[in-house]
Design a protein around this motif. Structure first.
Motif, PDB file in Angstrom:
ATOM      1  N   TYR A  48      10.754  -5.256   6.615  1.00  0.00           N
ATOM      2  CA  TYR A  48       9.801  -3.689   6.375  1.00  0.00           C
ATOM      3  C   TYR A  48       9.757  -3.265   6.800  1.00  0.00           C
ATOM      4  O   TYR A  48      11.701  -2.691   7.557  1.00  0.00           O
ATOM      5  N   ASP A  49      10.156  -1.690   6.065  1.00  0.00           N
ATOM      6  CA  ASP A  49      10.314  -0.635   6.552  1.00  0.00           C
ATOM      7  C   ASP A  49       9.291  -0.009   7.609  1.00  0.00           C
ATOM      8  O   ASP A  49       8.306   0.499   7.513  1.00  0.00           O
ATOM      9  N   GLU A  50      10.239   0.326   8.980  1.00  0.00           N
ATOM     10  CA  GLU A  50       9.156   0.885  10.584  1.00  0.00           C
ATOM     11  C   GLU A  50       8.543   2.738   9.608  1.00  0.00           C
ATOM     12  O   GLU A  50       7.381   2.673  10.247  1.00  0.00           O
ATOM     13  N   PHE A  51       8.819   3.104   8.793  1.00  0.00           N
ATOM     14  CA  PHE A  51       8.517   4.367   8.611  1.00  0.00           C
ATOM     15  C   PHE A  51       7.596   4.581   7.177  1.00  0.00           C
ATOM     16  O   PHE A  51       7.412   5.271   6.582  1.00  0.00           O
ATOM     17  N   LEU A  52       7.284   3.262   6.409  1.00  0.00           N
ATOM     18  CA  LEU A  52       6.118   3.143   5.615  1.00  0.00           C
ATOM     19  C   LEU A  52       4.974   1.766   5.372  1.00  0.00           C
ATOM     20  O   LEU A  52       5.587   1.019   5.892  1.00  0.00           O
ATOM     21  N   ASP A  53       4.022   2.585   5.374  1.00  0.00           N
ATOM     22  CA  ASP A  53       2.835   2.249   5.329  1.00  0.00           C
ATOM     23  C   ASP A  53       2.563   1.911   3.856  1.00  0.00           C
ATOM     24  O   ASP A  53       1.551   2.993   3.884  1.00  0.00           O
ATOM     25  N   LEU A  54       2.546   0.854   3.957  1.00  0.00           N
ATOM     26  CA  LEU A  54       1.889   0.490   2.435  1.00  0.00           C
ATOM     27  C   LEU A  54       0.423  -0.320   2.655  1.00  0.00           C
ATOM     28  O   LEU A  54       0.335  -1.287   3.155  1.00  0.00           O
ATOM     29  N   PRO A  55      -0.346   0.475   1.448  1.00  0.00           N
ATOM     30  CA  PRO A  55      -1.915  -0.243   1.494  1.00  0.00           C
ATOM     31  C   PRO A  55      -1.861  -2.113   1.216  1.00  0.00           C
ATOM     32  O   PRO A  55      -1.134  -2.007   0.221  1.00  0.00           O
ATOM     33  N   VAL A  56      -2.711  -2.489   1.167  1.00  0.00           N
ATOM     34  CA  VAL A  56      -2.816  -3.872   0.837  1.00  0.00           C
ATOM     35  C   VAL A  56      -4.239  -3.980   0.474  1.00  0.00           C
ATOM     36  O   VAL A  56      -5.285  -3.794   1.257  1.00  0.00           O
ATOM     37  N   HIS A  57      -4.685  -4.135  -1.245  1.00  0.00           N
ATOM     38  CA  HIS A  57      -5.512  -3.765  -1.531  1.00  0.00           C
ATOM     39  C   HIS A  57      -6.437  -5.132  -0.669  1.00  0.00           C
ATOM     40  O   HIS A  57      -6.160  -6.077  -0.288  1.00  0.00           O
ATOM     41  N   ASP A  58      -7.992  -5.519  -0.712  1.00  0.00           N
ATOM     42  CA  ASP A  58      -8.477  -6.509  -0.130  1.00  0.00           C
ATOM     43  C   ASP A  58      -8.544  -7.736  -1.026  1.00  0.00           C
ATOM     44  O   ASP A  58      -8.605  -8.574  -0.520  1.00  0.00           O
ATOM     45  N   ARG A  59      -8.541  -7.246  -2.099  1.00  0.00           N
ATOM     46  CA  ARG A  59      -8.836  -9.185  -3.251  1.00  0.00           C
ATOM     47  C   ARG A  59      -7.198  -8.037  -3.681  1.00  0.00           C
ATOM     48  O   ARG A  59      -7.107  -6.937  -4.114  1.00  0.00           O
ATOM     49  N   PRO A  60      -5.892  -9.455  -4.144  1.00  0.00           N
ATOM     50  CA  PRO A  60      -5.041  -9.945  -4.882  1.00  0.00           C
ATOM     51  C   PRO A  60      -5.360  -9.561  -6.152  1.00  0.00           C
ATOM     52  O   PRO A  60      -6.582 -10.075  -6.456  1.00  0.00           O
ATOM     53  N   ALA A  61      -4.346  -9.299  -6.921  1.00  0.00           N
ATOM     54  CA  ALA A  61      -4.592  -9.080  -8.434  1.00  0.00           C
ATOM     55  C   ALA A  61      -4.988 -10.978  -8.775  1.00  0.00           C
ATOM     56  O   ALA A  61      -4.399 -11.497  -8.820  1.00  0.00           O
ATOM     57  N   ARG A  62      -5.500 -11.593  -9.695  1.00  0.00           N
ATOM     58  CA  ARG A  62      -6.241 -12.829 -10.201  1.00  0.00           C
ATOM     59  C   ARG A  62      -6.668 -12.222 -12.068  1.00  0.00           C
ATOM     60  O   ARG A  62      -7.680 -11.608 -12.189  1.00  0.00           O
TER      61      ARG A  62
END
Length: 303
Positions: A48-62
């Motif tokens: 990962y990039d320690e300076f990049l906070d990437l959001p993770v959705h509650d549900r993945p794409a389906r």
């Protein structure tokens, strides 16, 4: 101004998010296998990039091609004695594996950077994700050979409901998804395999017995291993240079934490009978789960 390779190289977490954002389950499995190979071969080098906070959705794409019902509304699967029952059981397994792909990439994307996990954590769950993708493809192909297809029958999303409930707590995710749900799979798979054999379907039985079952033991083992690691680290008890080990004087506190975590995040008791040999092979003995079983749960729930 030219960017360096390290500035432009996709990280594992970024690749994991691409998998999670892929709607088609077959493409999700294919892409996951590609990402896994790049990580295991050293093509992707940064988790990962320690300076990049990437959001993770509650549900993945389906895709919306599977009719979803509540677990209580699911039709009985039967005991593999008829073709329709065998189709229903395999369809249920395909659906479970489709979620298992997402769960594996989600734990990488959601918790790896936030919890500053070591490289082995990423590698372990990359391998799990790759296995789950292969299981999905093989079982989906077998389902088509049986005259059905993924999406023909209803399914439930109870597995992802648990993922949402544990989305803020890595210990809870490891305990519930990998040491409860995956371990439950180890408990029931031998019976499922036996039923397919009795029903004359040795091909499905062999697929489950020779590929899925042994690999699911390692998946449960990854959950146990990293639960021990995170729990020990949080208790400031990690004294082993080998992350696989927790010394005996730590074991009781780790097990107590496991019991408390399961009671907090999992509804109700665990259901025996337990597959003790498979669970032991995954790294945890009866002292982990028997106190949480139906007959013991009520007496221990207030302890």
């Amino acid at each position: 101004m030219m960017c360096s390779t390290s500035d432009t190289e996709e990280t594992l977490v970024e690749a994991a998010l691409r998998v999670l954002n892929t709607t088609d389950p077959f493409e999700k499995a294919r892409l996951g296998d590609e990402v896994a190979n790049k990580w295991l071969q050293g093509i992707i080098t940064r988790p990962y990039d320690e300076f990049l906070d990437l959001p993770v959705h509650d549900r993945p794409a389906r895709l919306a091609n599977v009719k979803l019902v509540s677990p209580s509304e699911m039709p009985k699967l039967g005991k593999a004695g008829s073709l329709r029952s065998r189709q229903a059981i395999v369809h249920s397994l395909v659906h479970t594996e489709s979620w298992a792909i997402d769960l594996s990439w989600d734990i990488i994307a959601r918790f790896g950077r936030q919890e500053s996990m070591p490289m082995d954590f990423f590698t372990d769950f990359v391998k799990v994700a790759q296995d789950e993708g292969r299981h999905f493809i093989l079982l989906a192909e077998r389902l088509e050979e049986l005259g059905s297809f993924y999406g023909e029958l209803p399914a439930h999303d109870g597995l992802w409901d648990s993922a949402i409930a544990t989305s803020k707590d890595l210990l809870a995710r490891l305990a519930v998804e990998h040491c409860v749900h995956e371990a439950r799979g180890l408990d029931v798979l031998p019976t499922t395999i036996s039923r397919f054999r009795k029903g004359g379907d040795d091909k499905t039985a062999d697929l489950l017995e020779k590929i899925v079952y042994p690999e699911e033991i390692t998946h449960c083992g990854a959950g146990v291993k990293w639960f021990k690691y995170v729990c020990s680290r949080s208790l400031n008890l990690l004294m082993c240079s080998n992350n696989d080990e927790v010394s005996r004087d730590m074991e009781d506190e780790v097990i107590q934490k496991f019991h408390a975590t399961v009671k907090d995040f999992f509804k109700g008791p665990l259901k025996p009978p337990f597959n003790e040999p498979a669970r032991r092979a995954a790294g945890f003995g009866p002292q982990w789960y028997e106190p949480l079983a139906v007959k013991n749960f009520s007496t221990n729930s207030n302890s």
